[in-house]
Design a protein around this motif. Sequence first.
Motif, PDB file in Angstrom:
ATOM      1  N   GLU A 133       4.567  19.544  -9.434  1.00  0.00           N
ATOM      2  CA  GLU A 133       5.409  20.294  -9.236  1.00  0.00           C
ATOM      3  C   GLU A 133       5.977  20.371  -7.988  1.00  0.00           C
ATOM      4  N   GLY A 134       5.062  20.049  -6.684  1.00  0.00           N
ATOM      5  CA  GLY A 134       6.201  19.750  -6.001  1.00  0.00           C
ATOM      6  C   GLY A 134       7.051  18.766  -5.877  1.00  0.00           C
ATOM      7  N   ASP A 135       7.437  17.043  -6.453  1.00  0.00           N
ATOM      8  CA  ASP A 135       8.321  17.212  -6.124  1.00  0.00           C
ATOM      9  C   ASP A 135       9.162  17.891  -7.146  1.00  0.00           C
ATOM     10  N   ARG A 136       9.135  18.665  -8.234  1.00  0.00           N
ATOM     11  CA  ARG A 136       9.954  19.711  -9.260  1.00  0.00           C
ATOM     12  C   ARG A 136      10.527  21.014  -8.558  1.00  0.00           C
ATOM     13  N   ARG A 144       7.997   6.052 -10.471  1.00  0.00           N
ATOM     14  CA  ARG A 144       7.692   6.482  -8.398  1.00  0.00           C
ATOM     15  C   ARG A 144       8.849   5.982  -7.285  1.00  0.00           C
ATOM     16  N   GLY A 145       8.538   7.094  -6.658  1.00  0.00           N
ATOM     17  CA  GLY A 145       9.533   7.023  -5.929  1.00  0.00           C
ATOM     18  C   GLY A 145       9.195   6.065  -4.401  1.00  0.00           C
ATOM     19  N   PRO A 146       9.618   6.344  -3.056  1.00  0.00           N
ATOM     20  CA  PRO A 146       8.825   6.370  -1.818  1.00  0.00           C
ATOM     21  C   PRO A 146       9.075   7.386  -1.561  1.00  0.00           C
ATOM     22  N   VAL A 147       8.908   8.631  -2.248  1.00  0.00           N
ATOM     23  CA  VAL A 147       8.659  10.197  -1.691  1.00  0.00           C
ATOM     24  C   VAL A 147       7.698  10.825  -2.102  1.00  0.00           C
ATOM     25  N   SER A 148       6.609  11.418  -1.946  1.00  0.00           N
ATOM     26  CA  SER A 148       6.602  12.605  -2.908  1.00  0.00           C
ATOM     27  C   SER A 148       6.654  13.963  -2.503  1.00  0.00           C
ATOM     28  N   TYR A 149       5.914  15.348  -2.996  1.00  0.00           N
ATOM     29  CA  TYR A 149       6.144  16.517  -2.116  1.00  0.00           C
ATOM     30  C   TYR A 149       4.962  16.878  -2.226  1.00  0.00           C
ATOM     31  N   VAL A 150       4.631  17.669  -1.959  1.00  0.00           N
ATOM     32  CA  VAL A 150       3.125  18.683  -2.235  1.00  0.00           C
ATOM     33  C   VAL A 150       3.971  19.645  -1.746  1.00  0.00           C
ATOM     34  N   LEU A 151       2.824  20.913  -2.543  1.00  0.00           N
ATOM     35  CA  LEU A 151       3.674  22.024  -2.982  1.00  0.00           C
ATOM     36  C   LEU A 151       2.817  22.922  -1.423  1.00  0.00           C
ATOM     37  N   GLY A 152       2.513  23.544  -0.618  1.00  0.00           N
ATOM     38  CA  GLY A 152       1.967  23.797   0.522  1.00  0.00           C
ATOM     39  C   GLY A 152       1.605  25.807  -0.349  1.00  0.00           C
ATOM     40  N   GLU A 153      -0.095  26.001  -0.358  1.00  0.00           N
ATOM     41  CA  GLU A 153      -0.380  27.881  -0.130  1.00  0.00           C
ATOM     42  C   GLU A 153       0.199  28.792   0.391  1.00  0.00           C
ATOM     43  N   ASP A 154       1.515  28.310   1.251  1.00  0.00           N
ATOM     44  CA  ASP A 154       2.388  29.018   2.098  1.00  0.00           C
ATOM     45  C   ASP A 154       3.320  28.996   1.703  1.00  0.00           C
ATOM     46  N   GLY A 155       4.107  27.841   0.314  1.00  0.00           N
ATOM     47  CA  GLY A 155       4.638  27.511   0.029  1.00  0.00           C
ATOM     48  C   GLY A 155       6.166  26.265   0.360  1.00  0.00           C
ATOM     49  N   LEU A 166       6.796  22.883   1.273  1.00  0.00           N
ATOM     50  CA  LEU A 166       6.827  22.099   0.870  1.00  0.00           C
ATOM     51  C   LEU A 166       6.795  20.412   1.991  1.00  0.00           C
ATOM     52  N   ASP A 167       5.428  19.710   2.038  1.00  0.00           N
ATOM     53  CA  ASP A 167       5.125  18.568   2.643  1.00  0.00           C
ATOM     54  C   ASP A 167       5.638  17.132   1.761  1.00  0.00           C
ATOM     55  N   ALA A 168       6.475  16.018   2.644  1.00  0.00           N
ATOM     56  CA  ALA A 168       6.602  14.985   2.093  1.00  0.00           C
ATOM     57  C   ALA A 168       5.828  14.116   2.270  1.00  0.00           C
ATOM     58  N   ARG A 169       5.572  13.323   1.739  1.00  0.00           N
ATOM     59  CA  ARG A 169       4.666  11.936   2.021  1.00  0.00           C
ATOM     60  C   ARG A 169       5.012  10.869   1.380  1.00  0.00           C
ATOM     61  N   ARG A 170       5.399   9.719   2.780  1.00  0.00           N
ATOM     62  CA  ARG A 170       5.834   8.293   2.100  1.00  0.00           C
ATOM     63  C   ARG A 170       5.056   7.719   1.778  1.00  0.00           C
ATOM     64  N   GLY A 171       5.086   7.053   0.233  1.00  0.00           N
ATOM     65  CA  GLY A 171       4.262   5.657   0.471  1.00  0.00           C
ATOM     66  C   GLY A 171       5.187   4.425   1.114  1.00  0.00           C
ATOM     67  N   GLY A 172       3.807   3.423   0.585  1.00  0.00           N
ATOM     68  CA  GLY A 172       4.410   1.719   1.039  1.00  0.00           C
ATOM     69  C   GLY A 172       4.358   1.552  -0.071  1.00  0.00           C
ATOM     70  N   GLY A 173       4.743   0.382  -0.162  1.00  0.00           N
ATOM     71  CA  GLY A 173       4.857  -1.677  -0.767  1.00  0.00           C
ATOM     72  C   GLY A 173       5.319  -1.800  -1.062  1.00  0.00           C
ATOM     73  N   GLY A 174       5.914  -3.303  -1.559  1.00  0.00           N
ATOM     74  CA  GLY A 174       6.757  -4.339  -1.573  1.00  0.00           C
ATOM     75  C   GLY A 174       8.474  -3.763  -1.480  1.00  0.00           C
ATOM     76  N   LEU A 175       8.959  -2.310  -2.716  1.00  0.00           N
ATOM     77  CA  LEU A 175       9.579  -1.773  -2.737  1.00  0.00           C
ATOM     78  C   LEU A 175       9.919  -0.861  -1.672  1.00  0.00           C
ATOM     79  N   VAL A 176       9.422  -0.319  -0.981  1.00  0.00           N
ATOM     80  CA  VAL A 176       9.999   0.764   0.073  1.00  0.00           C
ATOM     81  C   VAL A 176       9.646  -0.025   1.073  1.00  0.00           C
ATOM     82  N   SER A 177       9.277  -1.310   1.873  1.00  0.00           N
ATOM     83  CA  SER A 177       9.503  -2.577   2.286  1.00  0.00           C
ATOM     84  C   SER A 177      10.265  -3.078   1.900  1.00  0.00           C
ATOM     85  N   GLY A 178      11.180  -3.205   1.425  1.00  0.00           N
ATOM     86  CA  GLY A 178      12.395  -4.706   1.020  1.00  0.00           C
ATOM     87  C   GLY A 178      13.429  -3.548   1.224  1.00  0.00           C
ATOM     88  N   LEU A 179      13.606  -2.420   0.486  1.00  0.00           N
ATOM     89  CA  LEU A 179      14.507  -1.545   0.303  1.00  0.00           C
ATOM     90  C   LEU A 179      15.446  -0.576   1.920  1.00  0.00           C
TER      91      LEU A 179
END
Length: 452
Positions: free
Chosen positions: A53-56, A10-21, A23-36
């Motif tokens: 599907e959003g990521d792809r 799993r990466g630091p960001v994921s994408y959600v595909l909206g009904e309008d097509g 892409l909404d990027a959502r950033r995650g948290g955690g030790g790796l995100v903070s460390g990098l």
Amino acid sequence: MASVLVASNRGPVSYVLGEDGELDARRGGGGLVSGLSAVSSQDSLWVCAALGEGDREAVRRGVAEPGVRMLPIDPQVYADAYNGIANSALWFLHHHLYDIPREPVFDAEFRRLWTSYRAYNHEFAATLAAEADPGAAVLVQDYHLALVPGQLRELRPDLRIAHFTHTPWASPEYLRMLPDDIREELLWGMLGADELGFHTRAWADAFLGCAGDGSDGTRVTVHPLGVDGEDLRALAHRPEVDRRLARLREEVGDRRTIVRVDRTELSKNILRGLLAFRELLTVHPEWRDRVVHLASAYPSRQDLEVYRAYTASVAELAEEINAEFGTAAWTPVQVSVKDDFTRSLAAYRLADVALVNPVRDGMNLVAKEIPVVSEAGCALVLSTGAGAYEELKDDALTVNPFDVSETAEALHTALSMPPSERADRSKRLAAAATALPPQRWFLDQLESLRNG
């Protein structure tokens, strides 16, 4: 090209595909995100899998965050590797979860799944090999990518390679359940690293016991991940958490609270924790109508039947306890079987007692987070199976995770503890919990890899 590379499922960001097509990027948290974040994005690259599907769709459109490379792995290969091997075989091995009379069964289907796991790992290794500067540092994360170090070493022997395992490591006896050739390939993959990291000495020693003399060329190190106290307290005091805390106070009244926050993961031992609470109310009836068990149980891996059944069992047992002991004015167990981080933080602040009783856990940050946030100070009931046990045992009430009666008595002791002792223990627990915050944890490993 990059001089510091991180690889994780799993990466630091994921994408959600909206009904309008869109892409909404959502950033995650955690030790790796903070460390990098401590490393310049111009010099670093995070390689991860496109999970949904959003990521792809983001990969198809060429949409990407700076310093992040998502791999569009074939969905069937990914499902085989992630659910078939990582979560249904390696997770069960490392956490000692198999129902031995029935599982495991290593047959032709397992070997087909292992071929996908090997291919999934190779996608990462090939990308890392293509993107790394000469002599770059590569930090590979977790059991999903256990073969990457060996595969990458064959492709790029010049690289400095580390692998960190966030779970426990199986005992030699348990790992020997794997077919010999699969076990040897798993260890070969791990031992391709210059350095292997674990959260505790116990898990590091377990790996060394499995690898034997073959580990001579690889350093095995211990880096116990802690929490960022300042950041956690800021999250816990946001207005939405204040509002949720006010509602919880109304529901709980002037009663004591026992708090647990877990994924509905088999290793978390939620059912025995509920049984211990029921025994507390049975053996010590003086606590009836004087304590509420606030349990957050986030759904986990609901695409696997065994996890769906476990989640249902948690809800059913909570209902049984409430039916047996509850009154019109008192609900003994309040279970939230949904992902509700705001409620969890509010419960942290309200906690008089924290119950963390996993059968076997790589670290368990909840054991570290609750003492940092608890407003009045909390007593920690902690099982010997938690990775955090090694750091927190002196100021926790420690229990055998299988001993329901011992856990019930520990809950009684914790609830009976004088407020001053509870506060003092909580302060010492919080100090230990914040000793190696995520950014320092990551940079320590990077420095060790470069200089080792």
